[in-house]
Design an enzyme around this catalytic site. Sequence first.
Site, PDB file in Angstrom:
ATOM      1  CD  GLU A   4      -3.101  -0.885   0.242  1.00 19.49           C
ATOM      2  OE1 GLU A   4      -3.950  -1.785   0.113  1.00 19.49           O
ATOM      3  OE2 GLU A   4      -3.150   0.185  -0.409  1.00 19.49           O
ATOM      4  NE  ARG A   8      -3.755   2.915  -0.228  1.00 18.75           N
ATOM      5  CZ  ARG A   8      -4.953   2.871   0.314  1.00 18.75           C
ATOM      6  NH1 ARG A   8      -5.570   3.979   0.656  1.00 18.75           N
ATOM      7  NH2 ARG A   8      -5.555   1.715   0.526  1.00 18.75           N
ATOM      8  CD  GLU A  29     -11.171  -1.468  -7.787  1.00 17.56           C
ATOM      9  OE1 GLU A  29     -10.149  -1.187  -7.125  1.00 17.56           O
ATOM     10  OE2 GLU A  29     -12.337  -1.264  -7.362  1.00 17.56           O
ATOM     11  CG  ASP A  36      -6.132  -7.219  -7.663  1.00 18.30           C
ATOM     12  OD1 ASP A  36      -5.023  -7.335  -7.125  1.00 18.30           O
ATOM     13  OD2 ASP A  36      -7.087  -6.630  -7.123  1.00 18.30           O
TER      14      ASP A  36
END
Length: 648
Positions: A272, A276, A539, A405
């Site tokens: 993360e 980010r 998404e 993903d």
Amino acid sequence: MTTPALLPLSGRRIPTLSPGASSFPHHRATLRLSEKFILLLILSAFITLCFGAFFFLPDNSKHKRFDLGLEDVLIPHIDTPKEGKHASGQVVIHGQGGHDEHRHREDEESLRDKIRADHERALQEAKEKLRKSREELQAEIQTEKNKVMEDMKKKDPGPKPLPPVPMPMVVGVSDGEPPEPDVKEKRDKIREMMKHAWDSYRQYGWGHNELKPLAKKGHSTNIFGNSQLGATIVDAIDTLYIMGLREEFKDGQEWIEQNLDFGVNAEVSVFEVNIRFIGGLLAAYYLSGQEVFKMKAVQLAEKLLPAFNTPTGIPWAMVNLKSGVGRNWGWASAGSSILAEFGTLHMEFVHVTYLTGNPAYYQKVMHIRKLLAKMDRPNGLYPNYLNPRTGRWGQHHTSVGGLGDSFYEYLLKAWLMSDRTDTEARKTYDDAIEAIERHLVRKSNGGLTFIGEWKNGHLERKMGHLACFAGGMFALGADGSPDDKAGHYLQLGAEIAHTCHESYDRTVLKLGPEAFKFDSGLEAVAVRQNEKYYILRPEVIETYWYMWRFTHDPKYRQWGWEAAQAIDKYCRVSGGFSGVKDVYSSNPTYDDVQQSFFLAETLKYLYLLFSSDDLLPLESWVFNTEAHPLPVLHLGNITLPGSEPSQR
């Protein structure tokens, strides 16, 4: 919702629904700084008094021996008629009888007078300090601290400047105003939504990681550790720049410059923080050219390197920014690392190597790729769990949604970002997609194409909201696919986009659930209560945007506008935007979290959907999994190992 707020639910995102999950450091000082300062002064005065009194004791042999030693130290340059050297090389002073003793007494008296004067001065200063107000003392302390900091800066020039490297081609970083008035009006509405989200965070959660828009206070989760790292500021700053919100951008830049500190004792998610923070800072640097963003990105990347200190080189999921100690999530298949987490570092780390000249970052991510290439893959599929100690797969669970993903996404984007020279990445992507299509992609009885999840040899006919990004990925990878399958993959992307739109359209709020089933007569509908929530995810809108760019079919803008209106109607509150717990309820309850990715991704993709194609053209930019645009690196024949020279 039953899912604990402290557990990540996905590879691409770690959502936090439960209010009150924030945890910030509580500082408790036993003494205020001014009180400590006064006590220190008194103590120093007392020590000086004792030391001075020592010299006023009656003469004795011990005293004399001390005086001689002191004299040798304090008055080494006393005039003497002769000097010589011992074999040790020490200078010795040869005395001259009575005259020498007289001089000693004079020097001793002079030294005592000096100590007495220093003692009196220290006592007087202490008395003056005690008469001052707290405000005056605090001002003096701050002045002294500033002086110390300035002295330290002079002694320590800080990190070495980064080597000069050519700035990659950056085009289309702003404007993109559409020619159609109705489209421009929609784009302006998206900008207004962004301003509401940002202004609310600015007012109620500034410096905190995220915002609780109903409680109107800061919010955080364990993915950011226990520190206020301003995740929303870093995640949103490139969106502000792209939308032309320059004052807001300037505020964010100033906070990053003055307050963003990675030396904190905080355990953070490597994945993360990479997508980010490093992604956000790199994008801000390339868009604006401001060096501070590059420097901060490099500092943080260096803090993540200890996470790779495992027997296999597969990084830990979490690392302490201060100590460098890493560990994995306790729930992840007997201490395994997660495919989507350790497989979603390539884009950012390659750019850090490019900007610093330090090959360590590139080598870390390439090592992961090489290791995976040697491993057996059941049915050609990559399981979601890999043990970093043993190098063995965990439980055999494969998904293109949560936990898997963005691993596939970054294989494709590594190829695109390398100016299509990283053919190894493209081949790995093509092989993986072929296995996914064979084993996971199915068509429902009602004709909806979906991507299921493979669990221990069984296909679960369920698709997550996170997997809806794959429609855009298939479209993005169509050009360059093997065996002339470009048309096939563009069509597959369109079918996934249609299915995900249906998951929105079949709810009361016209917002999609977290996951939806395709069995027992139910299609594109959530069954479990803990899968009915919408937490401002991007998404589906991401896929709409990619499909719009490649087809210009007006339905994608229409679907995007439907989603934007639903978000504005059902998720907007006075203090920002909040997720909702049940998209099938006409009277939904809020989760009271404004996720940082709402500003980084959802609103950015909506804005791009209603902009012209010359804003961040896909020939020049590749978006990381947090929607932070990074430029294509035209490295030619000096490309990083594993790539082929560019033919362009």
